[in-house]
Scaffold this active site. Structure first.
Site, PDB file in Angstrom:
ATOM      1  N   SER A 188       0.791  -1.234   0.000  1.00 48.93           N
ATOM      2  CA  SER A 188       0.000   0.000   0.000  1.00 48.93           C
ATOM      3  C   SER A 188       0.819   1.276   0.000  1.00 48.93           C
ATOM      4  O   SER A 188       0.283   2.349  -0.279  1.00 48.93           O
ATOM      5  CB  SER A 188      -0.935   0.013   1.210  1.00 48.93           C
ATOM      6  OG  SER A 188      -0.180   0.059   2.417  1.00 48.93           O
ATOM      7  N   HIS A 216      -5.371  -4.636   0.987  1.00 53.60           N
ATOM      8  CA  HIS A 216      -5.537  -3.514   0.066  1.00 53.60           C
ATOM      9  C   HIS A 216      -6.031  -3.976  -1.294  1.00 53.60           C
ATOM     10  O   HIS A 216      -5.923  -3.226  -2.280  1.00 53.60           O
ATOM     11  CB  HIS A 216      -4.231  -2.746  -0.065  1.00 53.60           C
ATOM     12  CG  HIS A 216      -3.872  -1.973   1.162  1.00 53.60           C
ATOM     13  ND1 HIS A 216      -4.396  -0.731   1.453  1.00 53.60           N
ATOM     14  CD2 HIS A 216      -3.068  -2.289   2.210  1.00 53.60           C
ATOM     15  CE1 HIS A 216      -3.909  -0.300   2.615  1.00 53.60           C
ATOM     16  NE2 HIS A 216      -3.109  -1.229   3.085  1.00 53.60           N
ATOM     17  N   LYS A 247     -11.460  -1.441   4.867  1.00 51.46           N
ATOM     18  CA  LYS A 247     -10.990  -0.615   3.754  1.00 51.46           C
ATOM     19  C   LYS A 247     -12.054  -0.630   2.650  1.00 51.46           C
ATOM     20  O   LYS A 247     -13.018   0.093   2.742  1.00 51.46           O
ATOM     21  CB  LYS A 247      -9.617  -1.095   3.288  1.00 51.46           C
ATOM     22  CG  LYS A 247      -8.543  -0.830   4.355  1.00 51.46           C
ATOM     23  CD  LYS A 247      -7.164  -1.231   3.913  1.00 51.46           C
ATOM     24  CE  LYS A 247      -6.110  -0.724   4.892  1.00 51.46           C
ATOM     25  NZ  LYS A 247      -6.222  -1.302   6.246  1.00 51.46           N
TER      26      LYS A 247
END
Length: 407
Positions: A188, A216, A247
């Site tokens: 990330s 991610h 996320k």
């Protein structure tokens, strides 16, 4: 010992290095993502958020919010205990089944965060597999490093995404020792993606398990949002997948997925799972709704990728030092912690744009950067405003432009 002085000195050292962290006090606007209100020392200001990990805006998806409201009305606020002692609600069971289906695995196990999932799962594997050697990518997340260290067993660190180095370490290890390769799909801070197929091939060659952190990538890649392993068609070659609900799915929590016996063993041995209160019904219900919704809406992922590519192009055309990234992460190199914080502060104070400076120890010294995460809701107009502001500040703050990095 003067304890107060020691704490003060530690804080002072961080300040002197230009990496003292200041939290932006935000009020997110439901239904108006990515806009928010910044509660500054001088009062409230309307800003645009450019560094959220709510990559798809699922934290404000009406389907997710409705599920959370219904869960609160039906079941109250908390779960009532640990998973073992009254804290397993039906939403937990449903969500674990949904996540297992997402990754085409037999089972899944929920944790309170992605960090806890990594730390708990990796540390307890040493108990389950005596003599285990874990081979870890040098840029793995802090939670993976913590889990491996806390497990107390043997570990080998290979150079980032260097499969030749990894193979040399595997080849030198005892043939009969249990082995596990721990790596991420999307890294990330740099935005690069690992060679999943190549890593899986090495694992098979040397009899190692694979542990893939997709935090991610889940929700963002693959036709149903299972991650890079789905996109690349190699999910069956990954033994343990770890993901997050905080996320792309827009809620909170972490999980692992794999075969039934492996998941059951971690359930029984992982202290980070056993001794903590479980996620409340509203969060598990919201996450369940989000996972289900994203399985059916690949068009959101396509828009997301287009937005990231558009921002990279606009920044590159402006001569800004966009670091090479093949993912949705858009890192822009500053290279100095003081300048990095200065640019970030001026973006917020003068341009109503919020992006957090990324400094050591999150990234190596000398590679300090601003990390932008465009979403489907960041319009061309917002991107133009951002690039114009950055262009002015790069000159004002005398920060190097395109050099060693290119998009």
């Amino acid at each position: 010992m003067d304890y107060k002085a020691a704490f003060k000195a530690a804080v002072g050292q961080v300040r002197s290095e230009g990496r003292y962290r200041v939290f932006a006090d935000l009020k997110r606007h439901c239904g108006d993502f990515p806009r928010a209100t910044w509660v500054s020392p001088q009062g409230e200001r309307e800003i645009v958020v450019w560094c959220s990990n709510d990559y798809l805006g699922q934290g404000q998806n009406p389907v997710v919010l409705e599920a959370m409201h219904e869960a609160i009305d039906a079941h109250g606020s908390g779960s009532g205990g640990t998973r073992n002692i009254s804290g397993t609600t039906h939403h937990h069971v449903e969500l674990e089944l949904e996540l297992a289906d997402l990754h085409q695995k037999e089972a899944a196990l929920l944790f309170t965060s992605g960090y806890v999932a990594n730390e708990a799962a990796l540390s307890c594997l040493y108990k389950i597999l005596p003599g285990l050697i874990i081979f870890s990518d040098e840029l793995n997340h802090a939670s993976m490093i913590a889990g491996i260290r806390n497990g107390g067993g043997q570990r080998q660190v290979f150079r980032h995404n260097d499969l030749d180095h990894l193979e040399s370490l595997l080849k030198a290890a005892p043939v009969d020792a249990p082995k596990l390769i721990a790596f991420e799909s999307v890294y990330s801070m740099d935005g690069d993606i690992s060679d999943l197929a190549g890593t899986i091939a090495l694992a098979k060659k040397y009899g190692a398990l694979t542990y893939l952190d997709e935090v991610h990538a889940v929700g963002l890649y693959g036709v149903r949002g299972a991650g890079v392993a789905e996109r690349d068609g190699v999910m069956d070659g990954i033994d343990i997948i770890e993901g997050t609900l905080g996320k792309a799915f827009g809620v909170m929590g972490g999980y692992i997925a794999g075969d039934t016996d492996m998941v059951d063993a971690i359930r029984l041995f992982a202290s980070g799972f056993i001794f903590t209160t479980s996620l409340p019904p509203a969060l598990t219900a919201g996450a369940l709704a989000s996972v289900r919704w994203l399985k059916e809406h690949d068009e959101v992922r396509q828009i997301h990728q287009e937005r990231a590519e558009t921002l990279k192009r606009m920044m590159t055309e402006a001569g800004l030092p966009v670091m090479p990234s093949v993912s949705h992460i858009v890192p822009v190199l500053v290279g100095d912690p003081h300048h990095c914080k200065l640019v970030s502060d001026l973006l917020l104070s003068d341009h109503n744009i919020y992006v957090q400076p990324i400094n050591y120890p999150t990234v190596p010294r000398g590679t300090e950067r601003l990390r932008f995460t465009p979403t489907p809701y960041h319009t061309d107009a917002l991107m133009k405003d951002l690039v114009t502001a950055l262009d002015k500040l790069w000159s004002r703050c005398n920060v190097q432009r395109m050099g060693g990095y290119a998009a």
